[in-house]
Write an enzyme that holds these catalytic residues in place. Structure first.
Site, mmCIF file in Angstrom:
data_model
loop_
_atom_site.group_PDB
_atom_site.id
_atom_site.type_symbol
_atom_site.label_atom_id
_atom_site.label_comp_id
_atom_site.label_asym_id
_atom_site.label_seq_id
_atom_site.Cartn_x
_atom_site.Cartn_y
_atom_site.Cartn_z
ATOM 1 N N ASP A 44 6.708 9.905 45.809
ATOM 2 C CA ASP A 44 6.904 10.040 47.251
ATOM 3 C C ASP A 44 7.708 8.859 47.789
ATOM 4 O O ASP A 44 8.637 9.036 48.592
ATOM 5 C CB ASP A 44 5.551 10.139 47.946
ATOM 6 N N GLU A 116 6.942 15.688 43.357
ATOM 7 C CA GLU A 116 6.965 14.247 43.624
ATOM 8 C C GLU A 116 6.466 13.465 42.411
ATOM 9 O O GLU A 116 7.003 12.398 42.089
ATOM 10 C CB GLU A 116 6.122 13.925 44.852
#
Length: 229
Positions: A44, A116
């Site tokens: 992320d 992610e």
């Protein structure tokens, strides 16, 4: 490595030197205590950096708030899940029996989180330059479609898109007071956002205006905008 994971590598455009990283990135917390959550955290951060850097270079005249809004649109969960489906990522996830039965391999949040995690895994496997190249390749279509016009959305829309990009529940608005005569009323609205400890408030000549003011205050409180954009 199985043939199916080799196919996934080809779709991702990356062959892992450390295959364990790839398997870990595909492991949901329902499957094992050693799962992809830490890689998701790392991925992320890398995704936001790579997207932010690309937008900074692409839109030299954009203000900070405009760049933040463009990035929120670029990395929102819906976009990541769409990419993940294009890679058939759900076919490769390691899920617990409960998640499998409930269709977790199709769930937007699980797919976005796994992508992610793969970004984090590629970074650890091959470094920043490689992961930047892969991510920008995946997002090329979205990047090319962005314009500064996309930053002119109203505060409620911007807040919703930011929260969706973080896979958070949507804000809740409630009218807490109405003052004045019927022909000249002032509406008072509170906005509740799960990421904030405190509510934000807005007032205006209509409920819609008051909600927009409360949403704008929430964006400032979240640090997404500075109130001067």
């Amino acid at each position: 490595m199985s043939a199916s994971l080799n196919r996934l590598e080809r779709k991702l455009g990356h062959t892992f030197k450390n295959q364990d990283l790839m398997l870990l990135a595909l492991t949901h917390r329902s499957f094992a205590s050693r799962n992809n959550e830490r890689l998701e955290f790392l991925g992320d951060a890398i995704l936001n950096f790579v997207a932010g850097e690309a937008l900074f270079e692409r839109f030299p005249q954009a203000k900070e708030g405009q760049l933040s809004r463009l990035r929120a649109r670029l990395v929102k969960g819906e976009t990541l899940a769409l990419l993940a489906r294009g890679f058939d990522l759900g076919d490769h996830l390691r899920l617990g029996s409960g998640e499998l039965k409930s269709g977790g391999f199709r769930r937007e949040s699980i797919l976005a989180d796994a992508l992610e995690a793969l970004i984090g895994a590629i970074y650890l496997d091959a470094g920043l330059n490689t992961v930047r190249e892969r991510v920008l390749g995946w997002l090329a279509g979205e990047l090319d479609s962005l314009t500064l016009v996309d930053t002119n959305k109203d505060p409620k829309t911007r807040l919703q898109e930011f929260l969706q990009s973080r896979a958070c529940e949507l804000p809740r608005y409630e009218v807490v007071d109405i003052q004045g005569e019927p022909h000249c009323r002032t509406f008072f609205v509170e906005c509740r956002v799960a990421l904030l400890n405190d509510k934000t408030y807005g007032q205006g000549a209509s409920r819609r205006i008051a909600e927009q003011v409360a949403a704008a205050a929430a964006l400032v409180a979240l640090g997404v905008e500075n109130g001067n954009d």
